[in-house]
Design a protein around this motif. Structure first.
Motif, PDB file in Angstrom:
ATOM      1  N   VAL A 148       0.158  11.977  -3.702  1.00 10.91           N
ATOM      2  CA  VAL A 148      -1.083  11.515  -3.087  1.00 10.91           C
ATOM      3  C   VAL A 148      -0.863  11.142  -1.613  1.00 10.91           C
ATOM      4  CG1 VAL A 148      -0.705   9.179  -3.979  1.00 10.91           C
ATOM      5  CG2 VAL A 148      -2.978   9.856  -3.346  1.00 10.91           C
ATOM      6  N   ASP A 149      -1.865  11.522  -0.792  1.00 10.27           N
ATOM      7  CA  ASP A 149      -1.891  11.077   0.604  1.00 10.27           C
ATOM      8  C   ASP A 149      -2.915   9.960   0.680  1.00 10.27           C
ATOM      9  OD1 ASP A 149      -2.108  10.607   3.254  1.00 10.27           O
ATOM     10  OD2 ASP A 149      -2.541  12.674   3.844  1.00 10.27           O
ATOM     11  N   SER A 150      -2.450   8.768   0.933  1.00 10.08           N
ATOM     12  CA  SER A 150      -3.317   7.611   0.830  1.00 10.08           C
ATOM     13  C   SER A 150      -3.310   6.800   2.123  1.00 10.08           C
ATOM     14  CB  SER A 150      -2.798   6.851  -0.385  1.00 10.08           C
ATOM     15  OG  SER A 150      -2.999   5.549  -0.421  1.00 10.08           O
ATOM     16  N   ARG A 151      -2.948   7.471   3.219  1.00  5.07           N
ATOM     17  CA  ARG A 151      -2.894   6.782   4.515  1.00  5.07           C
ATOM     18  C   ARG A 151      -4.309   6.503   5.017  1.00  5.07           C
ATOM     19  NH1 ARG A 151       1.460  11.042   6.784  1.00  5.07           N
ATOM     20  NH2 ARG A 151       0.040  12.374   5.607  1.00  5.07           N
ATOM     21  N   TYR A 152      -4.500   5.338   5.602  1.00  2.00           N
ATOM     22  CA  TYR A 152      -5.805   5.016   6.181  1.00  2.00           C
ATOM     23  C   TYR A 152      -6.021   5.858   7.425  1.00  2.00           C
ATOM     24  CZ  TYR A 152      -5.857   0.902   3.154  1.00  2.00           C
ATOM     25  OH  TYR A 152      -5.846   0.074   2.054  1.00  2.00           O
ATOM     26  N   SER A 189      -6.060   0.068  -7.415  1.00  2.00           N
ATOM     27  CA  SER A 189      -5.054  -0.998  -7.342  1.00  2.00           C
ATOM     28  C   SER A 189      -4.479  -1.324  -8.707  1.00  2.00           C
ATOM     29  CB  SER A 189      -5.660  -2.255  -6.709  1.00  2.00           C
ATOM     30  OG  SER A 189      -6.681  -2.761  -7.522  1.00  2.00           O
ATOM     31  N   LEU A 210     -11.310  -5.070  -1.490  1.00  2.00           N
ATOM     32  CA  LEU A 210     -10.258  -5.158  -2.508  1.00  2.00           C
ATOM     33  C   LEU A 210      -9.900  -6.611  -2.795  1.00  2.00           C
ATOM     34  CD1 LEU A 210      -8.136  -3.834  -4.347  1.00  2.00           C
ATOM     35  CD2 LEU A 210      -6.624  -3.661  -2.368  1.00  2.00           C
ATOM     36  N   ARG A 238     -10.723 -10.858 -10.393  1.00  2.00           N
ATOM     37  CA  ARG A 238      -9.894 -10.515 -11.557  1.00  2.00           C
ATOM     38  C   ARG A 238      -8.813 -11.575 -11.801  1.00  2.00           C
ATOM     39  NH1 ARG A 238     -10.932  -4.980  -9.781  1.00  2.00           N
ATOM     40  NH2 ARG A 238      -9.172  -5.003  -8.331  1.00  2.00           N
ATOM     41  N   SER A 288      -1.536  -0.791  -3.997  1.00  2.00           N
ATOM     42  CA  SER A 288      -2.787  -0.040  -3.792  1.00  2.00           C
ATOM     43  C   SER A 288      -2.527   1.391  -3.353  1.00  2.00           C
ATOM     44  CB  SER A 288      -3.674  -0.753  -2.764  1.00  2.00           C
ATOM     45  OG  SER A 288      -3.037  -0.805  -1.509  1.00  2.00           O
ATOM     46  N   LEU A 289      -3.551   2.184  -3.583  1.00  2.00           N
ATOM     47  CA  LEU A 289      -3.558   3.619  -3.256  1.00  2.00           C
ATOM     48  C   LEU A 289      -4.966   3.967  -2.811  1.00  2.00           C
ATOM     49  CD1 LEU A 289      -2.159   5.546  -6.349  1.00  2.00           C
ATOM     50  CD2 LEU A 289      -1.373   5.854  -4.024  1.00  2.00           C
ATOM     51  N   ARG A 290      -5.088   4.956  -1.929  1.00  2.00           N
ATOM     52  CA  ARG A 290      -6.439   5.362  -1.543  1.00  2.00           C
ATOM     53  C   ARG A 290      -6.469   6.897  -1.499  1.00  2.00           C
ATOM     54  NH1 ARG A 290     -10.388   6.158   2.405  1.00  2.00           N
ATOM     55  NH2 ARG A 290     -11.948   4.502   2.573  1.00  2.00           N
ATOM     56  N   PRO A 291      -6.567   7.512  -2.668  1.00  2.00           N
ATOM     57  CA  PRO A 291      -6.492   8.975  -2.702  1.00  2.00           C
ATOM     58  C   PRO A 291      -7.671   9.612  -1.985  1.00  2.00           C
ATOM     59  CG  PRO A 291      -6.464   8.028  -4.910  1.00  2.00           C
ATOM     60  CD  PRO A 291      -6.842   6.941  -3.974  1.00  2.00           C
ATOM     61  N   LYS A 292      -7.392  10.673  -1.243  1.00  2.00           N
ATOM     62  CA  LYS A 292      -8.476  11.324  -0.501  1.00  2.00           C
ATOM     63  C   LYS A 292      -9.174  12.384  -1.351  1.00  2.00           C
ATOM     64  CE  LYS A 292      -6.796  10.557   4.183  1.00  2.00           C
ATOM     65  NZ  LYS A 292      -5.571   9.796   3.937  1.00  2.00           N
ATOM     66  N   HIS A 327       0.848  -1.188   0.000  1.00  2.00           N
ATOM     67  CA  HIS A 327       0.000   0.000   0.000  1.00  2.00           C
ATOM     68  C   HIS A 327       0.886   1.242   0.000  1.00  2.00           C
ATOM     69  CE1 HIS A 327      -3.622   2.292   0.536  1.00  2.00           C
ATOM     70  NE2 HIS A 327      -3.062   2.955   1.538  1.00  2.00           N
ATOM     71  N   ILE A 328       0.640   2.114  -0.966  1.00  2.00           N
ATOM     72  CA  ILE A 328       1.380   3.380  -1.003  1.00  2.00           C
ATOM     73  C   ILE A 328       0.693   4.325  -0.026  1.00  2.00           C
ATOM     74  CG2 ILE A 328       2.002   5.374  -2.430  1.00  2.00           C
ATOM     75  CD1 ILE A 328       2.262   3.491  -4.797  1.00  2.00           C
ATOM     76  N   ARG A 329       1.416   4.732   1.009  1.00  2.00           N
ATOM     77  CA  ARG A 329       0.847   5.607   2.030  1.00  2.00           C
ATOM     78  C   ARG A 329       0.896   7.061   1.573  1.00  2.00           C
ATOM     79  NH1 ARG A 329       0.727   4.331   7.327  1.00  2.00           N
ATOM     80  NH2 ARG A 329       1.677   6.359   7.836  1.00  2.00           N
ATOM     81  N   ARG A 382     -10.032  -8.477  -6.307  1.00  2.00           N
ATOM     82  CA  ARG A 382      -8.789  -9.017  -6.882  1.00  2.00           C
ATOM     83  C   ARG A 382      -8.948 -10.496  -7.223  1.00  2.00           C
ATOM     84  NH1 ARG A 382      -4.416  -8.043  -2.550  1.00  2.00           N
ATOM     85  NH2 ARG A 382      -3.136  -9.267  -3.961  1.00  2.00           N
ATOM     86  N   ASP A 440     -11.720  -1.746   3.547  1.00  2.00           N
ATOM     87  CA  ASP A 440     -11.145  -1.617   2.203  1.00  2.00           C
ATOM     88  C   ASP A 440     -10.449  -2.898   1.771  1.00  2.00           C
ATOM     89  OD1 ASP A 440     -11.988   0.951   2.154  1.00  2.00           O
ATOM     90  OD2 ASP A 440     -10.056   1.804   1.561  1.00  2.00           O
ATOM     91  N   LEU A 443     -13.124   2.974  -2.694  1.00  2.00           N
ATOM     92  CA  LEU A 443     -12.262   4.153  -2.800  1.00  2.00           C
ATOM     93  C   LEU A 443     -10.805   3.769  -3.056  1.00  2.00           C
ATOM     94  CD1 LEU A 443     -13.693   6.218   0.195  1.00  2.00           C
ATOM     95  CD2 LEU A 443     -14.085   6.626  -2.235  1.00  2.00           C
ATOM     96  N   THR A 444     -10.567   2.467  -3.202  1.00  2.00           N
ATOM     97  CA  THR A 444      -9.181   2.002  -3.359  1.00  2.00           C
ATOM     98  C   THR A 444      -8.829   1.792  -4.825  1.00  2.00           C
ATOM     99  OG1 THR A 444      -9.385   0.846  -1.253  1.00  2.00           O
ATOM    100  CG2 THR A 444      -7.533   0.223  -2.637  1.00  2.00           C
TER     101      THR A 444
END
Lengths: 155, 174
Positions: free
Chosen positions: B15-19, A139, B32, B39, A114-118, A71-73, B36, B28, A136-137
């Motif tokens: 991008v800020d993608s932190r939970y 991938s 996901l 797919r 994965s990425l979860r852009p805000k 996961h890309i933070r 996956r 999530d 919202l994810t």
């Protein structure tokens, strides 16, 4: 892996290296958009032109082996490399390809990034990197990972 | 709109993608994974093979960058992985590179060292397999093999050094 100097079109070889703990204080919010000090206990990499010390991009990742996923933070370019006036192009793409390589190396055909852009930038990532959207994810899975690595390894 | 907000709406800044919570992460992750797995069922055999071959190349790259100083045979592990990704029977690989099944088996089971010719054949076979879908440095098998030799020699000094060193003199005047 290479980035492109926009004024000349010249390609420059890059290194993507782990960030050392004492470097975090040099990544100021004014130039790198986020408070990177908060990431100092995470796995963070920096992008530099080979042989130079200036950092043009940063990525923080979390490995989730039980889901074969990385996961890309947090991901960013330095301020002068953003928008129409940017000095170098392909910084984000190189960082994404680098993360894709780690995922593929670790998890093989099950790999996922994965990425979860805000904000409303999800569409940009879907269009540029052909990412899948689930809730919202975003991938990248094997077809996108292979394409991205090949694109950035063979440019 | 403030300068900071404008920056953050620029698609290229990052991008800020932190939970924001563990609950968000778990919900999530479940959705996901379900998507996956759906797919993955449509992933072709060819794509899976290419993914495994590229994974092998990345693992070899990593080993060359950070060789482990242990007695583990990475070369043989990579070789077995390469063969088993492409062939259901190892004897078919032996036939394709014109060696006998017995000699391949002896190499794989550490009963003999691979000869120079074996490494050359492996290099050419890999070039042909990887051509067209992934950059594959032709020297990579050699690099793995000799990195491993160096690492094993250095880490096993206690075993070989006493016997060898007793015969070594330096009679030259420095």
């Amino acid at each position: 892996m290479k980035i492109i100097e926009t004024s000349t079109g010249e390609k420059r070889l890059v290194d993507i290296l782990p960030v050392e703990i004492d470097e975090f204080k040099t990544f100021k919010k004014e130039r790198y958009f986020f408070d990177w000090k908060k990431e100092k206990h995470q796995e963070v990499y920096k992008l530099q032109i080979k042989g130079m010390s200036d950092v043009f991009g940063l990525v923080s990742i979390e490995r989730i082996p039980e889901e074969w996923r990385i996961h890309i933070r947090l991901l960013t370019v330095s301020k002068e490399n953003k928008g129409k006036e940017k000095k170098y192009d392909k910084i984000i793409g190189n960082l994404m390809a680098f993360v894709a390589k780690i995922a593929l190396r670790e998890f093989g055909e099950l790999a996922c990034v994965s990425l979860r852009p805000k904000s409303q930038i999800a569409r940009h990532y879907m269009e540029t990197y052909n990412m899948n959207l689930t809730g919202l994810t975003l991938s990248m899975e094997i077809p996108q990972i292979l394409a991205l690595i090949n694109l950035y390894d063979n440019d | 709109m403030t300068e900071n907000t404008k920056d953050k709406l620029d698609t290229e800044f990052g991008v800020d993608s932190r939970y924001s919570s563990e609950k968000e992460r778990k919900s999530d992750a479940a959705a996901l994974m379900e998507a996956r797995l759906r797919r993955m069922k449509n992933l072709s055999k060819e794509k899976i093979t290419k993914a495994k071959l590229m994974q092998l190349k990345l693992r070899m790259d990593e080993y060359i960058k950070h060789p482990a100083h242990d007695n583990h045979s990475n070369f043989l592990e990579f070789l077995k992985s390469y063969i088993d990704t492409l062939y259901s029977k190892r004897s078919d690989f032996a036939r394709d590179i014109a060696v006998t099944s017995v000699s391949l088996s002896q190499v794989i089971n550490k009963h003999r060292e691979p000869k120079e010719e074996f490494l050359l054949k492996l290099m050419i076979h890999s070039e042909k397999v990887y051509a067209g879908f992934c950059a594959f440095p032709k020297e990579i098998w050699y690099q793995v093999y000799y990195h491993e030799k160096i690492c094993n020699t250095m880490s096993n000094q206690k075993e070989w050094r006493p016997e060898i060193e007793k015969d070594i003199r330096v009679s030259a005047v420095l």
